[in-house]
Design a protein around this motif. Structure first.
Motif, PDB file in Angstrom:
ATOM      1  N   ASN A  35       0.809  -1.219   0.000  1.00  0.00           N
ATOM      2  CA  ASN A  35       0.000   0.000   0.000  1.00  0.00           C
ATOM      3  C   ASN A  35       0.840   1.265   0.000  1.00  0.00           C
ATOM      4  O   ASN A  35       0.316   2.382  -0.009  1.00  0.00           O
ATOM      5  CB  ASN A  35      -0.960   0.013   1.187  1.00  0.00           C
ATOM      6  CG  ASN A  35      -0.248  -0.188   2.505  1.00  0.00           C
ATOM      7  OD1 ASN A  35       0.746   0.466   2.795  1.00  0.00           O
ATOM      8  ND2 ASN A  35      -0.757  -1.091   3.326  1.00  0.00           N
ATOM      9  N   CYS A  36       2.171   1.079  -0.011  1.00  0.00           N
ATOM     10  CA  CYS A  36       3.036   2.249   0.023  1.00  0.00           C
ATOM     11  C   CYS A  36       4.422   1.850  -0.455  1.00  0.00           C
ATOM     12  O   CYS A  36       4.918   0.784  -0.072  1.00  0.00           O
ATOM     13  CB  CYS A  36       3.121   2.785   1.451  1.00  0.00           C
ATOM     14  SG  CYS A  36       4.261   4.158   1.707  1.00  0.00           S
ATOM     15  N   ALA A  55       1.639   6.453  -2.040  1.00  0.00           N
ATOM     16  CA  ALA A  55       0.666   5.487  -1.546  1.00  0.00           C
ATOM     17  C   ALA A  55      -0.040   4.819  -2.720  1.00  0.00           C
ATOM     18  O   ALA A  55       0.011   5.288  -3.858  1.00  0.00           O
ATOM     19  CB  ALA A  55      -0.350   6.187  -0.654  1.00  0.00           C
ATOM     20  N   SER A  56      -0.729   3.731  -2.407  1.00  0.00           N
ATOM     21  CA  SER A  56      -1.443   3.000  -3.451  1.00  0.00           C
ATOM     22  C   SER A  56      -2.548   3.837  -4.079  1.00  0.00           C
ATOM     23  O   SER A  56      -2.980   3.553  -5.203  1.00  0.00           O
ATOM     24  CB  SER A  56      -2.014   1.699  -2.889  1.00  0.00           C
ATOM     25  OG  SER A  56      -2.808   1.957  -1.760  1.00  0.00           O
ATOM     26  N   ALA A 106      -2.865   2.611   3.503  1.00  0.00           N
ATOM     27  CA  ALA A 106      -2.247   3.600   2.625  1.00  0.00           C
ATOM     28  C   ALA A 106      -2.193   4.964   3.305  1.00  0.00           C
ATOM     29  O   ALA A 106      -1.316   5.779   3.012  1.00  0.00           O
ATOM     30  CB  ALA A 106      -3.019   3.703   1.312  1.00  0.00           C
ATOM     31  N   CYS A 109       1.126   6.062   4.735  1.00  0.00           N
ATOM     32  CA  CYS A 109       2.265   6.162   3.821  1.00  0.00           C
ATOM     33  C   CYS A 109       2.898   7.545   3.933  1.00  0.00           C
ATOM     34  O   CYS A 109       2.236   8.556   3.721  1.00  0.00           O
ATOM     35  CB  CYS A 109       1.800   5.899   2.387  1.00  0.00           C
ATOM     36  SG  CYS A 109       3.147   5.814   1.183  1.00  0.00           S
TER      37      CYS A 109
END
Length: 128
Positions: A35-36, A55-56, A106, A109
């Motif tokens: 996610n990051c 981040a995602s 996320a 992040c």
């Protein structure tokens, strides 16, 4: 498990540019849990610092010293992470590491996020 491999480091004069790349290898499941992703650097005799993170959901963050000069981006289809570095300064000289995390969300992040996977690094040297 995700394996990260950096490339693109080298030696350039101050004011020049470099683009670092990071390829992520692993199962589709492992990669999809990330996610990051971020770039970190460590100069000789100094602590490691976060440089940029993405981040995602596409949100990005940068350490103040590189804002306006560095750009982080990713190509999800190719599992690639990039760091475009412009207007390079001698103080940017360091080993640059690619990193990724799956723990947390996320939202967490940032350049200060704890990462789960690390590459071995690529050396960037800026000469004056």
């Amino acid at each position: 498990q995700v394996h990260l491999v950096e490339s693109g480091g080298g030696s350039v004069q101050a004011g020049g540019s470099l683009r670092l790349s990071c390829a992520a290898f692993g199962t589709a499941y492992s990669i999809n849990t990330i996610n990051c992703m971020g770039w970190f650097r460590q100069a000789a005799g100094k602590e490691r610092e976060g440089v940029a993170a993405i981040a995602s959901d596409g949100n990005t963050s940068y350490v103040d010293s590189v804002k306006g000069r560095f750009t982080i981006s990713q190509d999800k289809a190719k599992n690639l992470l990039y760091l475009q570095m412009n207007s390079l300064k001698p103080e940017d000289t360091a080993m640059y590491y690619c990193a990724a995390k799956w723990r947390g969300g996320a939202y967490s992040c940032s350049t200060n996020a704890g990462m789960d996977y690390w590459g071995k690094g690529t050396l960037v040297t800026i000469t004056s």
